[in-house]
Design a protein around this motif. Structure first.
Motif, PDB file in Angstrom:
ATOM      1  N   LEU A 129       3.959   7.676  -6.366  1.00  0.00           N
ATOM      2  CA  LEU A 129       2.376   7.143  -6.569  1.00  0.00           C
ATOM      3  C   LEU A 129       1.594   8.404  -6.648  1.00  0.00           C
ATOM      4  N   ASP A 130       1.644   9.658  -5.970  1.00  0.00           N
ATOM      5  CA  ASP A 130       0.632  10.473  -5.804  1.00  0.00           C
ATOM      6  C   ASP A 130       1.099  11.571  -6.554  1.00  0.00           C
ATOM      7  N   PHE A 161       3.429  -1.781 -11.947  1.00  0.00           N
ATOM      8  CA  PHE A 161       2.267  -2.151 -10.836  1.00  0.00           C
ATOM      9  C   PHE A 161       2.668  -2.596  -9.668  1.00  0.00           C
ATOM     10  N   ARG A 162       3.878  -3.681  -9.988  1.00  0.00           N
ATOM     11  CA  ARG A 162       4.214  -4.683  -8.526  1.00  0.00           C
ATOM     12  C   ARG A 162       5.085  -3.464  -7.744  1.00  0.00           C
ATOM     13  N   GLY A 183       2.437   1.356  -1.803  1.00  0.00           N
ATOM     14  CA  GLY A 183       1.197   1.558  -1.278  1.00  0.00           C
ATOM     15  C   GLY A 183       1.167   0.627   0.009  1.00  0.00           C
ATOM     16  N   ARG A 184       1.658  -0.715   0.063  1.00  0.00           N
ATOM     17  CA  ARG A 184       1.668  -1.519   1.381  1.00  0.00           C
ATOM     18  C   ARG A 184       2.590  -0.958   2.450  1.00  0.00           C
ATOM     19  N   SER A 203       0.856   2.178   3.685  1.00  0.00           N
ATOM     20  CA  SER A 203      -0.094   1.782   4.734  1.00  0.00           C
ATOM     21  C   SER A 203       0.175   1.490   6.024  1.00  0.00           C
ATOM     22  N   LEU A 215       1.416   4.763   7.682  1.00  0.00           N
ATOM     23  CA  LEU A 215       0.262   5.510   8.119  1.00  0.00           C
ATOM     24  C   LEU A 215      -0.425   4.894   9.364  1.00  0.00           C
ATOM     25  N   ARG A 216      -0.282   3.597   9.461  1.00  0.00           N
ATOM     26  CA  ARG A 216      -0.843   2.927  10.845  1.00  0.00           C
ATOM     27  C   ARG A 216       0.124   3.221  11.988  1.00  0.00           C
ATOM     28  N   MET A 223      -7.369  -0.002   3.643  1.00  0.00           N
ATOM     29  CA  MET A 223      -5.872  -0.234   4.290  1.00  0.00           C
ATOM     30  C   MET A 223      -5.592  -1.831   4.117  1.00  0.00           C
ATOM     31  N   GLY A 224      -6.544  -2.482   5.005  1.00  0.00           N
ATOM     32  CA  GLY A 224      -6.438  -3.975   4.892  1.00  0.00           C
ATOM     33  C   GLY A 224      -6.096  -4.627   3.580  1.00  0.00           C
ATOM     34  N   LEU A 272      -4.671  -3.862   1.265  1.00  0.00           N
ATOM     35  CA  LEU A 272      -3.107  -3.703   0.760  1.00  0.00           C
ATOM     36  C   LEU A 272      -2.373  -4.613   1.439  1.00  0.00           C
ATOM     37  N   ASP A 273      -2.434  -4.247   2.884  1.00  0.00           N
ATOM     38  CA  ASP A 273      -1.401  -4.869   3.876  1.00  0.00           C
ATOM     39  C   ASP A 273      -1.944  -6.125   4.742  1.00  0.00           C
ATOM     40  N   THR A 276      -3.449  -6.227   7.545  1.00  0.00           N
ATOM     41  CA  THR A 276      -3.087  -6.466   8.967  1.00  0.00           C
ATOM     42  C   THR A 276      -4.479  -6.115   9.539  1.00  0.00           C
ATOM     43  N   ASP A 277      -4.377  -6.024  11.024  1.00  0.00           N
ATOM     44  CA  ASP A 277      -5.691  -5.997  11.542  1.00  0.00           C
ATOM     45  C   ASP A 277      -6.332  -4.693  11.441  1.00  0.00           C
ATOM     46  N   LEU A 304      -4.175 -10.187  -7.481  1.00  0.00           N
ATOM     47  CA  LEU A 304      -2.874  -9.493  -7.434  1.00  0.00           C
ATOM     48  C   LEU A 304      -1.860 -10.163  -7.995  1.00  0.00           C
ATOM     49  N   HIS A 305      -1.859 -11.449  -7.563  1.00  0.00           N
ATOM     50  CA  HIS A 305      -0.902 -12.364  -7.538  1.00  0.00           C
ATOM     51  C   HIS A 305      -0.642 -12.855  -9.044  1.00  0.00           C
ATOM     52  N   LEU A 345      -4.645  -4.615  -9.964  1.00  0.00           N
ATOM     53  CA  LEU A 345      -3.536  -3.886  -9.740  1.00  0.00           C
ATOM     54  C   LEU A 345      -4.057  -2.330  -9.870  1.00  0.00           C
ATOM     55  N   ARG A 346      -5.029  -1.908 -10.759  1.00  0.00           N
ATOM     56  CA  ARG A 346      -5.610  -0.605 -10.823  1.00  0.00           C
ATOM     57  C   ARG A 346      -6.130  -0.106  -9.497  1.00  0.00           C
ATOM     58  N   ALA A 364      -5.349  -1.533  -6.350  1.00  0.00           N
ATOM     59  CA  ALA A 364      -4.418  -1.456  -5.276  1.00  0.00           C
ATOM     60  C   ALA A 364      -3.673   0.029  -5.716  1.00  0.00           C
ATOM     61  N   LEU A 365      -3.383   0.212  -6.721  1.00  0.00           N
ATOM     62  CA  LEU A 365      -2.558   1.589  -7.190  1.00  0.00           C
ATOM     63  C   LEU A 365      -3.533   2.632  -6.380  1.00  0.00           C
ATOM     64  N   GLY A 372      -3.067   3.029  -2.964  1.00  0.00           N
ATOM     65  CA  GLY A 372      -1.803   3.543  -2.432  1.00  0.00           C
ATOM     66  C   GLY A 372      -1.906   5.013  -2.519  1.00  0.00           C
ATOM     67  N   ARG A 373      -2.616   5.373  -3.604  1.00  0.00           N
ATOM     68  CA  ARG A 373      -2.454   7.066  -3.806  1.00  0.00           C
ATOM     69  C   ARG A 373      -3.241   7.734  -2.655  1.00  0.00           C
ATOM     70  N   VAL A 394      -3.761   6.536   0.357  1.00  0.00           N
ATOM     71  CA  VAL A 394      -2.872   6.406   1.490  1.00  0.00           C
ATOM     72  C   VAL A 394      -1.879   7.230   1.556  1.00  0.00           C
TER      73      VAL A 394
END
Lengths: 157, 157
Positions: free
Chosen positions: A85-86, A122-123, A129-130, A133, A136-137, B82-83, B85-86, B88-89, B114-115, B122-123, B125-126, B129-130, B132
């Motif tokens: 990714l990076d 991309f997928r 990324g997920r 993430s 990282l948490r 961050m939320g 992408l994933d 979560t809380d 995204l779906h 997608l860009r 999200a990418l 990801g970078r 993060v």
């Protein structure tokens, strides 16, 4: 294990269609390493993502007190995903613990696919990324515990 | 500042074309908050990404010794990425320091885009990801230092 059979078992490839998996398999380079080989070294520039189809590798890091093992990874799995990714230097080294079979998804090819808006690439990037993430948490929590621990120890008489 | 003017200055939107930025602007909901308002709370379910177009917010975290401030974020910037992408809380709370203008990119809409393999989504999200990945590398380094500190302090007579 064949790459086509390993891929559906790996979270980094979740959500890919059968066609996209076939497409991915066309991008990769299969490689075999004997036990004890260094696959990459901490600080090296990333050459891509390794999909581990057979065997076990060890993740190592150099500290002030020498080289130590961080974790072992068993097939089917992957390593070297952050560099994909990076494009930043390897943050740890990887050594084969047994004879291993890996499939290398080259960084340059992957970057080119992303630039061309390739959906399969991309997928995979979004999945990375997920995963990062979540990691990282977890790491933030560990860091908070260590920080509290440093403060606690220092306060002791 | 208008979102269309702020977006090109935010790394989250790097490599998006002008028409992709216009598209993203149609997904968002502009909101205004008074100073000292809590935008979200640590532990809440993530509702999306906030793009800060004017004002300053403070990121806060609860520790065993009370609530402390982690960082201030100045416009043009973003938080809650961050939320996105994933899903979560929330791992921290965000409180306004001044009156702020934000644009909310809702999680559910983004997940749907995204779906559908929407390239602008997608860009983004990418890019998340970078960002993060870079942050995880920094956090890992901090964690290694803290771990060494704990070991060092404990070894002292």
């Amino acid at each position: 294990m064949l790459l086509e059979r390993a891929v559906p078992k790996i979270d980094i490839f979740s959500g890919l269609t059968r066609d996209q998996i076939t497409e991915l398999c066309g991008w990769i380079k299969p490689l075999t390493y004997p036990a004890g080989s260094e696959i990459f070294r901490e600080g090296q520039m990333p050459n891509g993502l390794y999909i581990l189809t057979n065997g076990v590798v060890g993740v190592t890091k150099v500290s002030l007190r020498g080289k130590f093992g961080l974790a072992s990874i068993e097939a089917p799995s992957y390593f070297g995903e952050m560099g994909l990714l990076d494009g930043t230097e390897r943050s740890a080294g990887v050594v084969a613990k047994t004879e291993i079979e890996v499939s290398l998804l080259p960084f340059d090819l992957f970057a080119r696919k992303l630039q061309a808006n390739n959906i399969t690439a991309f997928r995979i990037a979004v999945n990375v990324g997920r995963i990062v993430s979540q990691r990282l948490r977890d790491t933030n929590k560990k860091l908070a515990v260590k920080t509290a621990s440093v403060a606690g120890i220092r306060r002791r008489p | 500042m208008l979102l269309e003017k702020a977006a090109p200055r935010i790394d989250l939107f790097a490599t998006l074309t002008r028409s992709e930025i216009v598209e993203v602007c149609s997904w968002i909901k502009p909101l205004r908050y008074a100073a000292n308002t809590e935008i979200f709370h640590e532990g809440q379910h993530s509702n999306g990404l906030y793009i800060l177009t004017s004002g300053i917010v403070s990121v806060k975290k609860i520790s065993p010794r009370g609530r402390f401030s982690l960082a201030d974020v100045d416009a043009p910037n973003y938080f809650g990425e961050m939320g996105l992408l994933d899903g979560t809380d929330r791992c921290a709370s965000v409180v306004t320091k001044t009156e702020v203008d934000v644009s909310l990119l809702p999680f559910e809409l983004f997940a749907r885009k995204l779906h559908e393999s929407n390239v602008a989504a997608l860009r983004i999200a990418l890019n998340v990801g970078r960002i993060v990945c870079q942050r995880l590398r920094n956090t890992n380094t901090k964690l290694a230092v803290k771990t060494a500190t704990v070991a060092g302090i404990r070894r002292r007579p």
